[in-house]
Design a protein around this motif. Structure first.
Motif, PDB file in Angstrom:
ATOM      1  N   GLU A  93      37.963  28.225  34.542  1.00 20.04           N
ATOM      2  CA  GLU A  93      37.082  27.085  34.277  1.00 20.04           C
ATOM      3  C   GLU A  93      35.677  27.562  33.928  1.00 20.04           C
ATOM      4  N   ASN A  94      35.206  28.565  34.695  1.00 23.67           N
ATOM      5  CA  ASN A  94      33.883  29.118  34.395  1.00 23.67           C
ATOM      6  C   ASN A  94      33.859  29.772  33.015  1.00 23.67           C
ATOM      7  N   ALA A 101      36.597  40.070  32.493  1.00 20.91           N
ATOM      8  CA  ALA A 101      37.023  41.205  33.318  1.00 20.91           C
ATOM      9  C   ALA A 101      37.454  40.724  34.696  1.00 20.91           C
ATOM     10  N   HIS A 102      36.713  39.725  35.242  1.00 19.91           N
ATOM     11  CA  HIS A 102      37.059  39.192  36.564  1.00 19.91           C
ATOM     12  C   HIS A 102      38.424  38.510  36.532  1.00 19.91           C
ATOM     13  N   VAL A 103      38.677  37.724  35.467  1.00 20.38           N
ATOM     14  CA  VAL A 103      39.968  37.044  35.339  1.00 20.38           C
ATOM     15  C   VAL A 103      41.097  38.070  35.211  1.00 20.38           C
ATOM     16  N   ALA A 104      40.866  39.129  34.426  1.00 23.83           N
ATOM     17  CA  ALA A 104      41.891  40.164  34.251  1.00 23.83           C
ATOM     18  C   ALA A 104      42.198  40.848  35.575  1.00 23.83           C
ATOM     19  N   LYS A 105      41.139  41.109  36.375  1.00 25.16           N
ATOM     20  CA  LYS A 105      41.348  41.758  37.674  1.00 25.16           C
ATOM     21  C   LYS A 105      42.139  40.847  38.611  1.00 25.16           C
ATOM     22  N   LEU A 106      41.793  39.535  38.623  1.00 24.39           N
ATOM     23  CA  LEU A 106      42.507  38.597  39.486  1.00 24.39           C
ATOM     24  C   LEU A 106      43.983  38.501  39.087  1.00 24.39           C
ATOM     25  N   LYS A 107      44.246  38.510  37.798  1.00 22.61           N
ATOM     26  CA  LYS A 107      45.641  38.439  37.359  1.00 22.61           C
ATOM     27  C   LYS A 107      46.407  39.698  37.745  1.00 22.61           C
ATOM     28  N   ALA A 108      45.736  40.853  37.702  1.00 22.51           N
ATOM     29  CA  ALA A 108      46.392  42.089  38.127  1.00 22.51           C
ATOM     30  C   ALA A 108      46.673  42.053  39.612  1.00 22.51           C
ATOM     31  N   ASP A 109      45.696  41.544  40.389  1.00 23.43           N
ATOM     32  CA  ASP A 109      45.904  41.420  41.840  1.00 23.43           C
ATOM     33  C   ASP A 109      47.061  40.471  42.133  1.00 23.43           C
ATOM     34  N   GLU A 128      45.918  31.623  47.196  1.00 23.46           N
ATOM     35  CA  GLU A 128      44.468  31.811  47.145  1.00 23.46           C
ATOM     36  C   GLU A 128      44.050  32.488  45.836  1.00 23.46           C
ATOM     37  N   ILE A 129      44.847  33.496  45.413  1.00 21.76           N
ATOM     38  CA  ILE A 129      44.508  34.166  44.148  1.00 21.76           C
ATOM     39  C   ILE A 129      44.636  33.196  42.975  1.00 21.76           C
ATOM     40  N   ASP A 130      45.668  32.319  43.017  1.00 23.65           N
ATOM     41  CA  ASP A 130      45.824  31.324  41.955  1.00 23.65           C
ATOM     42  C   ASP A 130      44.606  30.406  41.890  1.00 23.65           C
ATOM     43  N   ARG A 131      44.087  30.020  43.061  1.00 25.43           N
ATOM     44  CA  ARG A 131      42.902  29.158  43.083  1.00 25.43           C
ATOM     45  C   ARG A 131      41.707  29.888  42.472  1.00 25.43           C
ATOM     46  N   GLN A 132      41.536  31.172  42.810  1.00 23.72           N
ATOM     47  CA  GLN A 132      40.425  31.944  42.252  1.00 23.72           C
ATOM     48  C   GLN A 132      40.561  32.110  40.740  1.00 23.72           C
ATOM     49  N   ARG A 135      22.852  36.650  23.894  1.00 27.05           N
ATOM     50  CA  ARG A 135      23.267  37.924  24.499  1.00 27.05           C
ATOM     51  C   ARG A 135      23.629  37.734  25.964  1.00 27.05           C
ATOM     52  N   GLN A 136      22.855  36.918  26.659  1.00 23.87           N
ATOM     53  CA  GLN A 136      23.158  36.658  28.071  1.00 23.87           C
ATOM     54  C   GLN A 136      24.495  35.949  28.222  1.00 23.87           C
ATOM     55  N   VAL A 137      24.747  34.965  27.331  1.00 25.32           N
ATOM     56  CA  VAL A 137      26.017  34.249  27.387  1.00 25.32           C
ATOM     57  C   VAL A 137      27.171  35.210  27.110  1.00 25.32           C
ATOM     58  N   ALA A 138      27.009  36.089  26.099  1.00 24.34           N
ATOM     59  CA  ALA A 138      28.070  37.044  25.762  1.00 24.34           C
ATOM     60  C   ALA A 138      28.341  37.996  26.913  1.00 24.34           C
ATOM     61  N   ALA A 139      27.265  38.480  27.572  1.00 19.61           N
ATOM     62  CA  ALA A 139      27.442  39.403  28.699  1.00 19.61           C
ATOM     63  C   ALA A 139      28.154  38.723  29.857  1.00 19.61           C
ATOM     64  N   GLU A 140      27.750  37.465  30.137  1.00 24.22           N
ATOM     65  CA  GLU A 140      28.392  36.740  31.230  1.00 24.22           C
ATOM     66  C   GLU A 140      29.850  36.448  30.905  1.00 24.22           C
ATOM     67  N   THR A 141      30.119  36.152  29.620  1.00 21.20           N
ATOM     68  CA  THR A 141      31.505  35.890  29.211  1.00 21.20           C
ATOM     69  C   THR A 141      32.373  37.127  29.395  1.00 21.20           C
ATOM     70  N   ASP A 142      31.858  38.285  29.025  1.00 22.73           N
ATOM     71  CA  ASP A 142      32.608  39.533  29.198  1.00 22.73           C
ATOM     72  C   ASP A 142      32.875  39.796  30.677  1.00 22.73           C
ATOM     73  N   SER A 143      31.870  39.521  31.510  1.00 24.32           N
ATOM     74  CA  SER A 143      32.039  39.732  32.947  1.00 24.32           C
ATOM     75  C   SER A 143      33.131  38.831  33.513  1.00 24.32           C
ATOM     76  N   LEU A 144      33.135  37.553  33.062  1.00 23.56           N
ATOM     77  CA  LEU A 144      34.149  36.627  33.547  1.00 23.56           C
ATOM     78  C   LEU A 144      35.545  37.028  33.056  1.00 23.56           C
TER      79      LEU A 144
END
Length: 351
Positions: A182-183, A151-159, A172-176, A140-149
């Motif tokens: 990778e994470n 969402a983070h990737v989707a936000k970075l791509k939108a930015d 800089e956004i490409d590096r993030q 469950r922890q892995v699944a929650a962390e995966t969902d968070s990552l």
């Protein structure tokens, strides 16, 4: 009258002499095969002449059946661990009644090893590790962390899309984004360990052995390791006998120019040696469950097998010290090769 009854009814289980208790040797035909009895045991089939029909006799037969094997075990095990070469030599020479046959001992050792592993978790005690509840929590922890990552990737791509629309710098956004992806890949790998399944695209196992069936099974192991390990253990139990034909050619090579020993001798040697190793693993697993220090277990695993092989080789084949030493070194290397071949075989036949 009693004698006539015995003659008239050959199949009578309890003879008159036995009922009276006054005959040291039974008379008449053997109840099992009909051969005329000459003593306490039938010389044709080996069955005892004195048979009992009481409730106590049932317990006696049960204990006798168990301890008949155990009686041989107690003659076999001390020699197996202290004088293995002598045991090998005596069995090959024809002493069979006192000892458990090598094949029966090997099959018993295999059964006992898997039973002990199930009960104790093996030498490294997996029962002392993560429980099923712990595995579920980790998943469950892995699944929650995966969902968070995600969402983070989707936000970075939108930015990045917004920055690109403004013709702004996106380095800089490409590096993030690269770091976040990778994470995310790392979390997907963790999902395989935690749940045996993948959350998202499957991770391809890039293995090319030239054996398509083996490559497919390696890929299956990467997709669902827990299920594959369970099937692998089941296959190891069913095909453990394959260790014998895999090991014998290596032993034969050590004595290729000896005319006084042959495949039968090498097979007996292999079965007794493998039985010793399996029983030793059982003992170490029980010791680990009882708190035996890991350093002791490691020392026994490192030094025990070569020492036992040396003693068995030297005495069984009547070798000099030098001949036993170099053959022991070669046999240890051969054992690792045989184990690898057995493992590859198991992977190849496991569905």
């Amino acid at each position: 009258m009693n004698g006539g009854l015995e003659t008239a009814v050959p199949g009578t289980i309890a003879s008159a002499g036995e009922r009276a208790g006054d005959a040291h040797h039974a008379r008449g035909p053997c109840p099992n095969c009909g051969t005329v009895l000459l003593g306490d045991y039938c010389h044709a089939c080996g069955q005892t002449a004195h048979l009992h029909r009481t409730m106590f006799s049932l317990w006696h037969d049960l204990l006798h059946g168990a301890f008949h094997f155990e009686g041989r075990i107690w003659h076999t095990l001390p020699l197996l661990f202290t004088r293995p070469g002598e045991l090998t030599r005596r069995y090959i020479a024809g002493e069979r009644t006192r000892f458990v046959s090598p094949l029966a001992l090997f099959l018993f050792s295999v059964f006992l090893t898997f039973a002990v592993f199930e009960a104790t978790g093996g030498m490294f005690g997996h029962h002392g590790g993560i429980s099923r509840d712990g595995v579920a929590l980790t998943a469950r922890q892995v699944a929650a962390e995966t969902d968070s990552l995600k969402a983070h990737v989707a936000k970075l791509k939108a930015d990045r899309a917004a920055a690109s629309a403004r013709h702004a710098e996106t380095r800089e956004i490409d590096r993030q984004i690269a770091t976040a992806q990778e994470n995310l890949a790392g979390m997907r790998a963790a999902s395989v360990i935690a749940t045996g399944t993948l959350d998202g695209p499957a991770i391809a196992a890039d293995v090319q052995t030239g054996w398509p069936a083996l490559d497919e099974r390696v890929a299956a192991a990467a997709r669902s390791p827990d299920l594959f390990l369970y099937k692998l253990q089941s296959s190891a139990h069913k095909f453990s006998w394959a260790l014998i034909p895999i090991s014998v050619p290596f032993i034969w090579l050590l004595f290729a120019f000896r005319r006084d020993v042959g495949p039968y001798d090498h097979t007996v040697f292999a079965m007794l040696s493998l039985s010793t190793m399996l029983l030793g693993i059982c003992a170490l697993s029980i010791g680990a469950a009882l708190g035996l220090p890991g350093a002791v277990i490691g020392a026994v695993l490192v030094f025990g097998p070569p020492f036992h092989m040396y003693r068995q080789l030297k005495s069984a084949y009547r070798l000099s010290r030098f001949g036993a030493v170099w053959r022991t070194i070669a046999l240890v290397i051969s054992a690792y090769v045989a184990a690898m071949l057995f493992f590859v075989l198991l992977i190849g036949i496991t569905d």
